[in-house]
Each structure stands twice: as structure tokens, then as C-alpha cells.
Design a protein around this motif. Sequence first.
Motif, mmCIF file in Angstrom:
data_model
loop_
_atom_site.group_PDB
_atom_site.id
_atom_site.type_symbol
_atom_site.label_atom_id
_atom_site.label_comp_id
_atom_site.label_asym_id
_atom_site.label_seq_id
_atom_site.Cartn_x
_atom_site.Cartn_y
_atom_site.Cartn_z
ATOM 1 N N SER A 1 0.774 -1.339 0.008
ATOM 2 C CA SER A 1 0.051 -0.023 0.005
ATOM 3 C C SER A 1 1.001 1.320 0.106
ATOM 4 O O SER A 1 0.671 2.190 -0.620
ATOM 5 C CB SER A 1 -0.941 -0.087 1.047
ATOM 6 O OG SER A 1 -1.807 -1.026 1.101
ATOM 7 N N SER B 1 2.624 1.758 -3.332
ATOM 8 C CA SER B 1 1.613 1.998 -4.285
ATOM 9 C C SER B 1 1.235 3.616 -4.424
ATOM 10 O O SER B 1 1.086 4.178 -5.348
ATOM 11 C CB SER B 1 0.404 1.119 -4.052
ATOM 12 O OG SER B 1 0.530 -0.146 -4.290
ATOM 13 N N GLN B 2 1.357 4.025 -3.021
ATOM 14 C CA GLN B 2 1.235 5.442 -2.775
ATOM 15 C C GLN B 2 2.146 6.189 -3.567
ATOM 16 O O GLN B 2 2.012 7.410 -4.384
ATOM 17 C CB GLN B 2 1.108 5.924 -1.311
ATOM 18 C CG GLN B 2 0.918 7.239 -1.188
ATOM 19 C CD GLN B 2 0.847 7.702 0.405
ATOM 20 O OE1 GLN B 2 0.609 6.489 1.163
ATOM 21 N NE2 GLN B 2 1.047 9.151 0.703
ATOM 22 N N ASN C 1 0.113 -8.121 -4.367
ATOM 23 C CA ASN C 1 -1.183 -8.157 -3.404
ATOM 24 C C ASN C 1 -2.385 -9.068 -3.588
ATOM 25 O O ASN C 1 -2.758 -9.544 -2.827
ATOM 26 C CB ASN C 1 -1.729 -6.679 -3.435
ATOM 27 C CG ASN C 1 -2.658 -6.239 -2.539
ATOM 28 O OD1 ASN C 1 -3.915 -6.301 -2.691
ATOM 29 N ND2 ASN C 1 -1.975 -5.826 -1.238
ATOM 30 N N THR D 1 -10.587 -5.976 -4.172
ATOM 31 C CA THR D 1 -10.667 -4.690 -3.406
ATOM 32 C C THR D 1 -12.004 -4.584 -2.615
ATOM 33 O O THR D 1 -12.937 -5.517 -2.806
ATOM 34 C CB THR D 1 -10.502 -3.382 -4.131
ATOM 35 O OG1 THR D 1 -10.391 -2.397 -3.413
ATOM 36 C CG2 THR D 1 -11.756 -3.198 -5.186
ATOM 37 N N TYR E 1 -8.271 8.662 -2.727
ATOM 38 C CA TYR E 1 -6.867 8.477 -2.581
ATOM 39 C C TYR E 1 -6.304 9.324 -1.354
ATOM 40 O O TYR E 1 -6.478 10.492 -1.379
ATOM 41 C CB TYR E 1 -5.875 8.626 -3.643
ATOM 42 C CG TYR E 1 -4.428 8.839 -3.445
ATOM 43 C CD1 TYR E 1 -3.609 7.563 -2.718
ATOM 44 C CD2 TYR E 1 -3.617 9.768 -3.815
ATOM 45 C CE1 TYR E 1 -2.191 7.901 -2.587
ATOM 46 C CE2 TYR E 1 -2.200 9.930 -3.628
ATOM 47 C CZ TYR E 1 -1.524 8.780 -2.964
ATOM 48 O OH TYR E 1 -0.306 8.918 -2.902
#
Length: 133
Positions: free
Chosen positions: A8, A11-12, A42, A73, A120
Motif C-alpha cells: 500500500s 503503491s502510494q 497484493n 478490493t 486516495y
Amino acid sequence: MDAIGAISNESQTCLNLLAQDGSQDCPLEKSYGHLEMLIDINQQLLNVIGVNHTAIENVCRITAKYGFHSKLTGAGGGGCVLTLLRNDTSATVLANLRADLEHAGYESWETVVGSYGVLYHTKDADTNTESSN
């Protein structure tokens, strides 16, 4: 769970670079490729911890036929898959993908990161609050 958290965070970083249209150090192609790899890892980790379903795997197989990368997700209970589409995805490929998904009994929605339905969040260091970008 630590690996999923690390994915995560990484990915950011990729999303930040994509929002800036890449950079000299990390061009768009590299950012997309890295994000696609993170999505695949993931999804594998989610499968290992037992939160996958055959329908999710089926959607992932269908999108993979077109070279896309997808993962489970959501909070569970309904089953939703996120598929990364590159900006240069042709309308024909997208129409064919949607037709294949619909033929298999699935619905699809297209959105962009930061639009209604996909948010986001970043941590604002000064106020220690979250803000949506």
C-alpha cells in the motif's frame, strides 16, 4: 499483513508519480509497470490469507487476457475487483474487455483515482489529519 501494508505504501509512491506524469527518475512506463507488479503481488497475498473467491479469480483471468492487472478490493461481502487501466488503453480493447466481463456475468465501472467512488488519502503532517487528493 506487513507485506500488504508495504505494498500500500509503495503503491502510494507510484500513484504520486503517475499524478505528476512521471519524473526524470521514474518515467510513466516504469511507474505503471511497478504498480502493476504490486497489484499482482497484493492479489497473491490476499489469496494466501484466504479472502479470495473463484469469481474474483475469474475476473482476474479475463482482465489478464488483455494484459491488465487486477486485484480484490473492498471490505468483502460483495466482491469487487480493481483493474488498472493505462491512459493509452484503446477504446476497442476496453469495449472488448467489458463485453467479455458482461458475457461472464459481471458488471464494470470506470473511474479515475480521486473521483467519486475511488479516493486516495494522504496524511497531512502539519495537522495530523487525512485529506483526499
